[in-house]
Design a protein around this motif. Structure first.
Motif, PDB file in Angstrom:
ATOM      1  N   LYS A 149      -1.745  -5.285  15.199  1.00 55.86           N
ATOM      2  CA  LYS A 149      -2.053  -5.946  13.926  1.00 55.86           C
ATOM      3  C   LYS A 149      -3.416  -5.466  13.392  1.00 55.86           C
ATOM      4  O   LYS A 149      -3.554  -5.146  12.211  1.00 55.86           O
ATOM      5  N   LYS A 150      -4.377  -5.392  14.326  1.00 55.27           N
ATOM      6  CA  LYS A 150      -5.735  -4.984  13.965  1.00 55.27           C
ATOM      7  C   LYS A 150      -5.728  -3.558  13.397  1.00 55.27           C
ATOM      8  O   LYS A 150      -6.382  -3.259  12.391  1.00 55.27           O
ATOM      9  N   HIS A 151      -4.936  -2.703  14.064  1.00 53.95           N
ATOM     10  CA  HIS A 151      -4.840  -1.303  13.640  1.00 53.95           C
ATOM     11  C   HIS A 151      -4.196  -1.176  12.260  1.00 53.95           C
ATOM     12  O   HIS A 151      -4.634  -0.391  11.414  1.00 53.95           O
ATOM     13  N   ILE A 152      -3.137  -1.959  12.057  1.00 53.13           N
ATOM     14  CA  ILE A 152      -2.422  -1.896  10.770  1.00 53.13           C
ATOM     15  C   ILE A 152      -3.346  -2.365   9.641  1.00 53.13           C
ATOM     16  O   ILE A 152      -3.402  -1.743   8.578  1.00 53.13           O
ATOM     17  N   ILE A 153      -4.106  -3.424   9.909  1.00 55.79           N
ATOM     18  CA  ILE A 153      -5.050  -3.919   8.883  1.00 55.79           C
ATOM     19  C   ILE A 153      -6.099  -2.852   8.588  1.00 55.79           C
ATOM     20  O   ILE A 153      -6.429  -2.579   7.426  1.00 55.79           O
ATOM     21  N   LYS A 154      -6.588  -2.193   9.648  1.00 52.60           N
ATOM     22  CA  LYS A 154      -7.603  -1.143   9.481  1.00 52.60           C
ATOM     23  C   LYS A 154      -7.030   0.008   8.621  1.00 52.60           C
ATOM     24  O   LYS A 154      -7.684   0.499   7.699  1.00 52.60           O
ATOM     25  N   ASP A 155      -5.778   0.387   8.902  1.00 52.69           N
ATOM     26  CA  ASP A 155      -5.145   1.473   8.126  1.00 52.69           C
ATOM     27  C   ASP A 155      -4.919   1.044   6.674  1.00 52.69           C
ATOM     28  O   ASP A 155      -5.077   1.846   5.753  1.00 52.69           O
ATOM     29  N   ALA A 156      -4.524  -0.221   6.489  1.00 53.79           N
ATOM     30  CA  ALA A 156      -4.260  -0.718   5.129  1.00 53.79           C
ATOM     31  C   ALA A 156      -5.558  -0.717   4.314  1.00 53.79           C
ATOM     32  O   ALA A 156      -5.565  -0.303   3.146  1.00 53.79           O
ATOM     33  N   VAL A 157      -6.644  -1.157   4.937  1.00 47.63           N
ATOM     34  CA  VAL A 157      -7.944  -1.164   4.245  1.00 47.63           C
ATOM     35  C   VAL A 157      -8.358   0.274   3.915  1.00 47.63           C
ATOM     36  O   VAL A 157      -8.802   0.582   2.799  1.00 47.63           O
ATOM     37  N   GLY A 158      -8.169   1.180   4.881  1.00 50.97           N
ATOM     38  CA  GLY A 158      -8.496   2.598   4.663  1.00 50.97           C
ATOM     39  C   GLY A 158      -7.690   3.189   3.521  1.00 50.97           C
ATOM     40  O   GLY A 158      -8.223   3.890   2.655  1.00 50.97           O
ATOM     41  N   GLY A 159      -6.382   2.874   3.509  1.00 51.05           N
ATOM     42  CA  GLY A 159      -5.491   3.367   2.449  1.00 51.05           C
ATOM     43  C   GLY A 159      -5.907   2.833   1.090  1.00 51.05           C
ATOM     44  O   GLY A 159      -5.906   3.559   0.097  1.00 51.05           O
ATOM     45  N   TRP A 160      -6.274   1.548   1.054  1.00 48.51           N
ATOM     46  CA  TRP A 160      -6.680   0.919  -0.209  1.00 48.51           C
ATOM     47  C   TRP A 160      -7.953   1.569  -0.749  1.00 48.51           C
ATOM     48  O   TRP A 160      -8.063   1.861  -1.949  1.00 48.51           O
ATOM     49  N   MET A 161      -8.905   1.835   0.174  1.00 48.07           N
ATOM     50  CA  MET A 161     -10.160   2.481  -0.243  1.00 48.07           C
ATOM     51  C   MET A 161      -9.883   3.898  -0.752  1.00 48.07           C
ATOM     52  O   MET A 161     -10.464   4.348  -1.744  1.00 48.07           O
ATOM     53  N   LEU A 162      -8.976   4.586  -0.063  1.00 45.13           N
ATOM     54  CA  LEU A 162      -8.612   5.953  -0.473  1.00 45.13           C
ATOM     55  C   LEU A 162      -7.974   5.937  -1.876  1.00 45.13           C
ATOM     56  O   LEU A 162      -8.310   6.757  -2.734  1.00 45.13           O
ATOM     57  N   LEU A 163      -7.074   4.971  -2.091  1.00 45.61           N
ATOM     58  CA  LEU A 163      -6.409   4.860  -3.397  1.00 45.61           C
ATOM     59  C   LEU A 163      -7.441   4.607  -4.504  1.00 45.61           C
ATOM     60  O   LEU A 163      -7.413   5.269  -5.554  1.00 45.61           O
ATOM     61  N   THR A 164      -8.360   3.668  -4.248  1.00 48.27           N
ATOM     62  CA  THR A 164      -9.395   3.359  -5.249  1.00 48.27           C
ATOM     63  C   THR A 164     -10.226   4.598  -5.555  1.00 48.27           C
ATOM     64  O   THR A 164     -10.508   4.902  -6.719  1.00 48.27           O
ATOM     65  N   GLY A 165     -10.609   5.314  -4.491  1.00 50.29           N
ATOM     66  CA  GLY A 165     -11.401   6.542  -4.672  1.00 50.29           C
ATOM     67  C   GLY A 165     -10.643   7.587  -5.475  1.00 50.29           C
ATOM     68  O   GLY A 165     -11.210   8.253  -6.355  1.00 50.29           O
ATOM     69  N   CYS A 166      -9.340   7.730  -5.193  1.00 56.75           N
ATOM     70  CA  CYS A 166      -8.525   8.745  -5.899  1.00 56.75           C
ATOM     71  C   CYS A 166      -8.359   8.374  -7.381  1.00 56.75           C
ATOM     72  O   CYS A 166      -8.383   9.253  -8.247  1.00 56.75           O
TER      73      CYS A 166
END
Lengths: 157, 174
Positions: free
Chosen positions: B3-20
Motif C-alpha cells: 500500500k505504501k509503495h502504491i501511494i508513493k508511486d501515485a504521488v510520484g506519477g501525480w507530480m510528474l503529470l503536473t510537471g509535464c
C-alpha cells in the motif's frame, strides 16, 4: 532440478512487456507532440473535458506519455512509470467507452490524428484493454521485485 | 508495505503529470505558432480564418445539388470545374482526384493564400469540394467558407474520396 515454469515465464515476460509498453508510449507521444491542435481536436471530440482544460491536456499529456515511456524503457522509476501508464490507460478506456455508449463518431486519437494505427473505437477499446492488462501485470511484477530486493537488503544489514 | 509503495508511486506519477502539464505550457510559448490556451473548435477556427481573409460581398448562392460520382468523373476528365480537396494535405499528397487542388479545412487560411491567384478570378465559376466521404464534414465546412468569401457556385461531391477510390478511378499523387 524441478523447473518452475509459471515463475520462469512470468520473469521472462516482464522485460519484453515493459519495453513494449515503453516503446508504444514513446511512439504515441512523438506522434502527438508535433501537432497539438490535432490532439486538442481529438480530445474535444469526446465532449468530456471543459474548454480551458483541452489545450492544457493536448500540450502536457504527450510529454507525460514520453516521460513514462522513457521510465519504462530505461528501468528508472519503473513502478512510478507503470502506475502512471495504468492511470492513463484507465482514463483512455473510460473516455472511449463513454464515446461508444453515447454513439459519438470519435477517432481514438491515441497515435495522433490521421494515424495509420487509428482504429474504430471498439478496436481501440480492445487494444487499450490488452495494454492495460500488460501494464497491471508488469506493475505487480515490478513491485514484487522491488519489495523482495528491499527485504534482502534489510536481511543483509 | 504494498500500500505504501502504491501511494508513493501515485504521488510520484501525480507530480510528474503536473510537471509535464507545466512544461507543455512553457514549451508551447516557444513554438513558432503556439496553440491558443483557450480552445476553439474547427468550426470556430474556420470562422476566424474567413473573417481574417475578409468576407466577400454577399452573393446569390446557386443551389444545384450534390455532384454524383458519374458527374465527378466527367468534371475531372473534362476539367469543366475547379475541384478542391478539403482533406488534410497529407492525404492529398498520397492520392487525389485528377486536377484537384488542395484546400484543406485544417489549414484553410494558408492554403487559400497559396491558391488565391487561381481561385479569385473564378468567383463565378463552378467549384466542387470533396473530402474523405459522406461521414466527413470538411467539404461542407470549406464550401460554406468559400460561399462567405464570395464564391457563388460551390457544389459538394459528398461521396468523396472513398467512393472515388472504391470505383478504381484514376488518381493523381503529388
Amino acid at each position: 532440478m524441478k523447473l518452475r515454469w509459471p515463475q520462469t515465464l512470468a520473469r521472462g515476460l516482464y522485460g519484453p512487456c515493459r519495453i513494449l509498453l515503453g516503446a508504444i508510449f514513446i511512439y504515441a507521444a512523438i506522434a502527438k507532440l508535433g501537432a497539438p491542435q490535432d490532439f486538442a481536436d481529438s480530445i474535444a471530440a469526446y465532449h468530456l473535458a471543459p474548454g480551458p482544460v483541452i489545450s492544457v491536456m493536448a500540450l502536457g499529456l504527450p510529454l507525460f506519455e514520453l516521460a513514462c515511456g522513457l521510465f519504462l524503457l530505461t528501468g528508472y522509476f519503473c513502478t512510478t512509470g507503470l502506475l502512471s501508464v495504468i492511470g492513463m490507460l484507465v482514463l483512455f478506456l473510460a473516455a472511449l467507452l463513454i464515446a461508444v455508449v453515447r454513439g459519438l463518431p470519435v477517432e481514438c486519437g491515441c497515435f495522433g490524428a490521421h494515424s495509420w494505427l487509428d482504429a474504430n473505437p471498439l478496436v481501440a477499446l480492445a487494444r487499450d484493454g490488452v495494454l492495460l492488462a500488460g501494464a497491471v501485470y508488469a506493475y505487480r511484477h515490478s513491485l514484487a521485485r522491488e519489495l523482495e530486493a528491499r527485504k534482502n537488503r534489510e536481511v543483509r544489514s | 508495505m504494498w500500500k505504501k509503495h502504491i501511494i508513493k508511486d501515485a504521488v510520484g506519477g501525480w507530480m510528474l503529470l503536473t510537471g509535464c502539464l507545466a512544461a507543455g505550457i512553457i514549451l508551447n510559448e516557444m513554438r513558432a505558432k503556439p496553440l491558443p490556451l483557450a480552445y476553439a473548435s474547427p468550426e470556430a477556427r474556420l470562422d476566424q480564418a474567413v473573417e481574417r481573409l475578409g468576407e466577400g460581398k454577399p452573393v446569390p448562392v446557386r443551389q444545384t445539388g450534390d455532384v454524383s460520382l458519374e458527374e465527378m468523373q466527367a468534371i475531372s476528365a473534362g476539367r469543366s470545374a475547379l475541384i478542391l480537396d478539403a482533406r488534410p494535405e497529407v492525404f492529398y499528397r498520397v492520392g487525389h482526384i485528377p486536377s484537384a487542388l488542395s484546400l484543406p479545412r485544417d489549414d484553410f487560411e494558408n492554403s487559400y493564400h497559396v491558391l488565391a491567384s487561381v481561385l479569385e478570378p473564378r468567383r463565378s465559376d463552378v467549384l466542387v469540394v470533396y473530402c474523405s466521404g459522406s461521414d466527413c464534414h470538411d467539404s461542407q465546412m470549406v464550401a460554406d467558407a468559400l460561399q462567405r468569401l464570395g464564391y457563388a457556385h460551390v457544389r459538394l461531391f459528398r461521396a468523396g474520396w472513398g467512393a472515388w477510390e472504391d470505383g478504381n478511378l484514376p488518381q493523381e499523387k503529388s
